[in-house]
Design an enzyme around this catalytic site. Structure first.
Site, short mmCIF file in Angstrom:
data_model
loop_
_atom_site.label_atom_id
_atom_site.label_comp_id
_atom_site.label_asym_id
_atom_site.label_seq_id
_atom_site.Cartn_x
_atom_site.Cartn_y
_atom_site.Cartn_z
N GLY A 1 0.91 -1.26 0.08
CA GLY A 1 -0.12 -0.05 -0.05
C GLY A 1 0.69 1.30 -0.03
O GLY A 1 0.35 2.26 0.32
N SER A 2 1.95 1.50 -0.26
CA SER A 2 2.76 2.41 -0.48
C SER A 2 2.30 3.55 -1.50
O SER A 2 2.30 4.67 -1.17
CB SER A 2 4.34 2.27 -1.07
N ASN A 3 1.50 3.16 -2.43
CA ASN A 3 1.05 4.02 -3.45
C ASN A 3 -0.17 4.75 -2.60
O ASN A 3 -0.52 5.87 -2.83
CB ASN A 3 0.44 3.50 -4.83
N LEU B 1 -4.73 -6.69 -7.47
CA LEU B 1 -4.39 -7.70 -8.49
C LEU B 1 -5.46 -8.43 -9.06
O LEU B 1 -5.56 -9.42 -10.00
CB LEU B 1 -3.35 -8.63 -7.78
N ILE C 1 -11.31 -6.16 -12.61
CA ILE C 1 -12.50 -5.53 -12.38
C ILE C 1 -13.55 -6.08 -13.09
O ILE C 1 -13.70 -6.13 -14.29
CB ILE C 1 -12.28 -3.92 -12.48
N ASN D 1 -6.19 2.82 -13.15
CA ASN D 1 -5.29 1.91 -12.62
C ASN D 1 -3.78 2.48 -12.74
O ASN D 1 -3.35 3.32 -13.67
CB ASN D 1 -5.18 0.58 -13.18
N HIS E 1 0.23 1.12 -13.66
CA HIS E 1 0.85 -0.29 -13.93
C HIS E 1 2.29 0.13 -14.05
O HIS E 1 2.81 1.05 -14.41
CB HIS E 1 0.35 -0.72 -15.32
N ASP F 1 -4.82 -4.34 -17.87
CA ASP F 1 -3.93 -3.16 -18.32
C ASP F 1 -4.27 -2.71 -19.93
O ASP F 1 -3.28 -2.61 -20.54
CB ASP F 1 -2.55 -4.06 -18.29
N GLU G 1 6.02 6.33 -9.37
CA GLU G 1 4.43 6.11 -8.87
C GLU G 1 4.31 7.29 -7.88
O GLU G 1 3.02 7.78 -8.12
CB GLU G 1 4.35 4.55 -8.53
#
Ligand code: GAR
Length: 302
Positions: free
Chosen positions: A126-128, A199, A202, A216, A218, A259, A288
């Site tokens: 969850g760093s983003n 991951l 959807i 999203n 990538h 993607d 990111e």
């Protein structure tokens, strides 16, 4: 019921007992203090007395539970708990003002942008998500209202708890073949979805419910190195094995394929001979963290 509370508050059995005890003693203390204060006024018991008593215990209750939480070692829990209660109270006040006109696009009838309530879907560390939460923490227009996760124990759940953001742990069957958790998303009045290391694909129903409202990130320059199985470290290994001289990030709308949706933004970084999948992953994370929150803000403002 106790199991549910343990999961919801993310505490063990002993802490749950201490928390319930704090609630009970704090509540009694608050009632006692309320009566004592009213006794000082010599007011007759009647309608006015009851109204004042209710007002007093509403004001005293947070103080009393915080006070009692000290000796029971639960101050940290109650500080966060009360923070969430006040936050919810604040946002239900907002809801009162906007619910009549808010639709799924986040615009009211006059086409003016109303508050955007984002759900972040994440499966990992969850760093983003953390960067996005930080970026919008004091935004007047954008609220990170829900964290959706499919992995029990994932780091993102701790990030959500620390930030006082509700989290929703989802199960495969209901996500893909049930109601896709649309009722929960609607309960939280979500009008924009951000995937940040999520991951699972959807489901179509969710894409239809949020047209052009799901993005999203990538960790490569799509259309290369995308598709099923291409996530996280696998992407960086493939890039390094193919001796690419650059990689980067792609932020894109989400459609029915992995993607695949329209590209919104790309940024690149150089790959040196000494780079490994790990060092490349670090470079990609820097890109990111720098760009994703800003790009989200731009899309939402549009
Ligand atoms: C990020 O690098 C993101 O691009 C990637 O997972 C990582 C999550 O890191 N997503 C994909 O690979 C999706 N195909 P984080 O949990 O630290 O944010």
């Amino acid at each position: 019921m106790f199991e549910k509370l343990k999961q919801r508050w993310k505490v063990n059995g002993l802490n749950l007992v201490l928390i319930i005890t704090t609630f009970a003693i704090g509540g009694s203390l608050c009632g006692y203090a309320g009566r004592k204060i009213l006794a000082l006024t010599n007011l007759e018991k009647g309608a006015l007395w009851v109204i004042l008593y209710i007002l007093l215990i509403t004001l005293l209750w947070p103080l009393c539970v915080l006070l009692v939480s000290f000796p029971f070692g639960q101050f940290g829990f109650f500080k966060k708990y009360l923070g969430r209660v006040f936050k919810r109270f604040g946002s239900s006040h907002d809801r009162g003002q906007t619910v009549a006109t808010l639709n799924n696009t986040g615009h009211d009838g006059s086409n003016r942008l109303t508050r955007t309530r984002i759900a972040i879907f994440a499966s990992g560390a969850g760093s983003n998500a953390q960067q996005i939460i930080n970026h919008f923490s004091s935004s007047a227009d954008i609220t990170i209202a829900l964290i959706v996760c499919n992995k029990p124990g994932a780091g993102i759940l701790d990030i959500a708890a620390n930030a006082g953001i509700p989290s929703l742990l989802i199960e495969k069957e209901r996500f893909f073949t049930g109601d896709n958790y649309l009722p929960e998303l609607q309960d939280h009045r979500i009008n924009f979805i951000v995937l940040a290391g999520f991951l699972w694909k959807i489901p179509e129903a969710l894409i239809k419910a949020y047209p052009k409202k799901i993005v999203n990130i990538h960790p490569a320059l799509l259309p290369k190195y995308g598709g099923k199985g291409m996530f996280g470290r696998h992407v960086h290994e493939a890039v390094i094995n193919n001796k690419e001289t650059e990689s980067g990030i792609t932020i894109h709308y989400v459609d029915e394929l992995y993607d695949h949706g329209a590209v919104i933004f790309q940024a690149t970084c150089a790959i040196n001979d000494s780079d490994t999948a790990d060092t490349l992953a670090q470079k990609i994370h820097v890109l990111e963290h720098t760009h994703y929150p800003k790009v989200i803000a731009e899309i939402v403002e549009k």
